[in-house]
Design a protein around this motif. Sequence first.
Motif, PDB file in Angstrom:
ATOM      1  N   MET A  79     -16.328 -65.557   1.366  1.00  0.00           N
ATOM      2  CA  MET A  79     -16.697 -65.135   0.005  1.00  0.00           C
ATOM      3  C   MET A  79     -17.203 -63.529   0.158  1.00  0.00           C
ATOM      4  SD  MET A  79     -18.886 -69.224  -0.948  1.00  0.00           S
ATOM      5  CE  MET A  79     -19.122 -68.764  -2.809  1.00  0.00           C
ATOM      6  N   LEU A  80     -17.019 -63.377  -0.946  1.00  0.00           N
ATOM      7  CA  LEU A  80     -18.265 -61.996  -1.056  1.00  0.00           C
ATOM      8  C   LEU A  80     -19.473 -62.533  -1.998  1.00  0.00           C
ATOM      9  CD1 LEU A  80     -14.956 -59.633  -0.910  1.00  0.00           C
ATOM     10  CD2 LEU A  80     -16.406 -60.279   0.612  1.00  0.00           C
ATOM     11  N   GLY A  81     -20.332 -61.878  -2.278  1.00  0.00           N
ATOM     12  CA  GLY A  81     -21.319 -61.309  -3.417  1.00  0.00           C
ATOM     13  C   GLY A  81     -21.982 -63.224  -3.604  1.00  0.00           C
ATOM     14  N   ALA A  82     -22.109 -64.387  -2.410  1.00  0.00           N
ATOM     15  CA  ALA A  82     -22.374 -65.602  -3.014  1.00  0.00           C
ATOM     16  C   ALA A  82     -21.814 -66.007  -0.919  1.00  0.00           C
ATOM     17  CB  ALA A  82     -21.899 -66.296  -3.591  1.00  0.00           C
ATOM     18  N   LYS A  83     -23.321 -66.637  -1.335  1.00  0.00           N
ATOM     19  CA  LYS A  83     -22.938 -68.005  -0.660  1.00  0.00           C
ATOM     20  C   LYS A  83     -23.111 -69.758  -0.394  1.00  0.00           C
ATOM     21  CE  LYS A  83     -27.058 -67.716   1.588  1.00  0.00           C
ATOM     22  NZ  LYS A  83     -28.411 -67.066   2.430  1.00  0.00           N
ATOM     23  N   THR A  84     -22.279 -69.888   0.487  1.00  0.00           N
ATOM     24  CA  THR A  84     -22.394 -71.779  -0.307  1.00  0.00           C
ATOM     25  C   THR A  84     -23.727 -72.097   1.355  1.00  0.00           C
ATOM     26  OG1 THR A  84     -20.712 -72.340   2.285  1.00  0.00           O
ATOM     27  CG2 THR A  84     -19.893 -72.666   0.049  1.00  0.00           C
ATOM     28  N   CYS A 101     -16.730 -76.917   4.722  1.00  0.00           N
ATOM     29  CA  CYS A 101     -15.549 -77.508   4.515  1.00  0.00           C
ATOM     30  C   CYS A 101     -15.957 -78.902   3.954  1.00  0.00           C
ATOM     31  CB  CYS A 101     -15.357 -77.380   6.082  1.00  0.00           C
ATOM     32  SG  CYS A 101     -15.050 -76.684   7.163  1.00  0.00           S
ATOM     33  N   VAL A 102     -17.241 -78.343   3.298  1.00  0.00           N
ATOM     34  CA  VAL A 102     -17.885 -79.557   2.236  1.00  0.00           C
ATOM     35  C   VAL A 102     -17.299 -80.314   1.385  1.00  0.00           C
ATOM     36  CG1 VAL A 102     -20.021 -80.703   1.352  1.00  0.00           C
ATOM     37  CG2 VAL A 102     -20.454 -78.814   3.073  1.00  0.00           C
ATOM     38  N   ARG A 103     -16.934 -80.973   0.558  1.00  0.00           N
ATOM     39  CA  ARG A 103     -15.892 -81.787  -0.550  1.00  0.00           C
ATOM     40  C   ARG A 103     -16.518 -81.313  -1.557  1.00  0.00           C
ATOM     41  NH1 ARG A 103     -12.544 -85.974  -0.951  1.00  0.00           N
ATOM     42  NH2 ARG A 103     -11.140 -85.089  -3.192  1.00  0.00           N
ATOM     43  N   LYS A 104     -18.066 -80.575  -2.030  1.00  0.00           N
ATOM     44  CA  LYS A 104     -18.302 -80.926  -2.916  1.00  0.00           C
ATOM     45  C   LYS A 104     -19.929 -79.519  -2.256  1.00  0.00           C
ATOM     46  CE  LYS A 104     -20.864 -82.302  -7.085  1.00  0.00           C
ATOM     47  NZ  LYS A 104     -21.182 -83.405  -7.634  1.00  0.00           N
ATOM     48  N   PRO A 105     -19.340 -78.488  -1.871  1.00  0.00           N
ATOM     49  CA  PRO A 105     -19.420 -77.136  -1.772  1.00  0.00           C
ATOM     50  C   PRO A 105     -20.851 -76.743  -3.460  1.00  0.00           C
ATOM     51  CG  PRO A 105     -17.841 -76.586  -2.102  1.00  0.00           C
ATOM     52  CD  PRO A 105     -17.669 -78.159  -2.497  1.00  0.00           C
ATOM     53  N   THR A 106     -22.232 -76.429  -2.604  1.00  0.00           N
ATOM     54  CA  THR A 106     -23.229 -75.393  -3.766  1.00  0.00           C
ATOM     55  C   THR A 106     -23.318 -73.628  -3.046  1.00  0.00           C
ATOM     56  OG1 THR A 106     -24.529 -77.777  -3.321  1.00  0.00           O
ATOM     57  CG2 THR A 106     -25.789 -75.608  -4.503  1.00  0.00           C
ATOM     58  N   VAL A 107     -22.716 -73.393  -4.087  1.00  0.00           N
ATOM     59  CA  VAL A 107     -23.208 -71.964  -4.180  1.00  0.00           C
ATOM     60  C   VAL A 107     -24.070 -71.069  -4.466  1.00  0.00           C
ATOM     61  CG1 VAL A 107     -21.998 -69.935  -4.796  1.00  0.00           C
ATOM     62  CG2 VAL A 107     -21.059 -72.090  -3.721  1.00  0.00           C
ATOM     63  N   VAL A 108     -24.802 -70.372  -3.560  1.00  0.00           N
ATOM     64  CA  VAL A 108     -25.911 -69.150  -4.524  1.00  0.00           C
ATOM     65  C   VAL A 108     -26.183 -67.813  -4.308  1.00  0.00           C
ATOM     66  CG1 VAL A 108     -27.572 -70.545  -4.249  1.00  0.00           C
ATOM     67  CG2 VAL A 108     -27.300 -68.787  -2.634  1.00  0.00           C
ATOM     68  N   THR A 114     -28.027 -56.613   0.122  1.00  0.00           N
ATOM     69  CA  THR A 114     -27.271 -57.243   0.820  1.00  0.00           C
ATOM     70  C   THR A 114     -25.895 -55.898   1.489  1.00  0.00           C
ATOM     71  OG1 THR A 114     -27.349 -59.466  -0.327  1.00  0.00           O
ATOM     72  CG2 THR A 114     -24.953 -58.902   0.872  1.00  0.00           C
ATOM     73  N   PRO A 115     -25.837 -56.123   2.522  1.00  0.00           N
ATOM     74  CA  PRO A 115     -24.143 -55.091   3.126  1.00  0.00           C
ATOM     75  C   PRO A 115     -23.499 -55.052   2.239  1.00  0.00           C
ATOM     76  CG  PRO A 115     -24.779 -56.272   4.989  1.00  0.00           C
ATOM     77  CD  PRO A 115     -26.301 -56.975   3.614  1.00  0.00           C
ATOM     78  N   PHE A 116     -22.496 -53.216   1.940  1.00  0.00           N
ATOM     79  CA  PHE A 116     -22.082 -53.164   0.633  1.00  0.00           C
ATOM     80  C   PHE A 116     -20.468 -53.674   0.309  1.00  0.00           C
ATOM     81  CE2 PHE A 116     -18.692 -50.823  -1.496  1.00  0.00           C
ATOM     82  CZ  PHE A 116     -19.250 -50.357  -2.200  1.00  0.00           C
ATOM     83  N   ASN A 117     -19.902 -54.437   2.435  1.00  0.00           N
ATOM     84  CA  ASN A 117     -19.435 -54.510   2.377  1.00  0.00           C
ATOM     85  C   ASN A 117     -18.970 -56.246   2.152  1.00  0.00           C
ATOM     86  OD1 ASN A 117     -20.117 -55.952   4.233  1.00  0.00           O
ATOM     87  ND2 ASN A 117     -19.060 -55.097   5.958  1.00  0.00           N
ATOM     88  N   GLN A 118     -20.076 -57.017   1.362  1.00  0.00           N
ATOM     89  CA  GLN A 118     -20.171 -58.542   1.342  1.00  0.00           C
ATOM     90  C   GLN A 118     -20.288 -58.175   0.192  1.00  0.00           C
ATOM     91  OE1 GLN A 118     -23.156 -60.277   3.759  1.00  0.00           O
ATOM     92  NE2 GLN A 118     -22.816 -59.030   5.523  1.00  0.00           N
ATOM     93  N   GLN A 119     -20.639 -57.113  -0.636  1.00  0.00           N
ATOM     94  CA  GLN A 119     -20.731 -57.834  -2.175  1.00  0.00           C
ATOM     95  C   GLN A 119     -19.226 -57.595  -3.055  1.00  0.00           C
ATOM     96  OE1 GLN A 119     -24.044 -54.969  -3.740  1.00  0.00           O
ATOM     97  NE2 GLN A 119     -24.969 -54.452  -1.985  1.00  0.00           N
ATOM     98  N   ILE A 120     -19.080 -58.228  -4.312  1.00  0.00           N
ATOM     99  CA  ILE A 120     -18.979 -57.509  -5.565  1.00  0.00           C
ATOM    100  C   ILE A 120     -19.473 -56.832  -6.660  1.00  0.00           C
ATOM    101  CG2 ILE A 120     -16.637 -59.219  -4.717  1.00  0.00           C
ATOM    102  CD1 ILE A 120     -17.138 -60.851  -7.443  1.00  0.00           C
TER     103      ILE A 120
END
Length: 204
Positions: A79-84, A101-108, A114-120
């Motif tokens: 992911m970029l810009g968020a994480k599970t 690998c969670v069947r029902k993931p939660t994203v925040v 945050t480092p630029f290479n992890q952003q959108i």
Amino acid sequence: MESLFSTMIVLLLVSFSCLISTEALTSNYGNITVKWDLLNWTPDGYVAVVTAYNYQKQRSIPGWKMSWRGTKKEVIWNMLGAKTTGQGGCSMFKGNIPQSCVRKPTVVDLLPGTPFNQQIANCCKSGVLKPGSESAFQLSVGSAGNSVKTARMPANFMFTAPKQQYICGPSKNVRPTRFTTADKRRITAALMTWNITCVFHKAT
């Protein structure tokens, strides 16, 4: 005559009260619209940008969370810009391990700084979503369909925020989003676009 005059005054007061009540109820009308734009197919799935739009007039989101249930056995590779919030059981994978690998993931959302290479674009605001603003993240989904016929929309979508409860409708396949390049000389389109609409239910 006095009785008629009194009745008219009462009716006017009731009407005025109703107008105030209606205004109070409609001041926060609007919704949260979540849009999934599938941009590329991968060998085992797709890459998508997910954008949440706050179309509520006055209600700010202090920190959003999103969750959904995959209709297949999807995984989120990266992911970029968020994480599970959890990885789940990924023991069947060797070497390259998915982020979730969670069947029902939660994203925040990610934090500012945050480092630029992890952003959108439009990410990394600690989940704050002010009226009229948007928040976005990118995810690469695997073990999923990788064509218009086989890709499946997320089910049981949930949008939550501190002290706010929302009700979300089903995912809908809509007309693919169109994009204009920075030089405004080329127009492209998403491969597929899915929309989910969530409305405020009550304060908690």
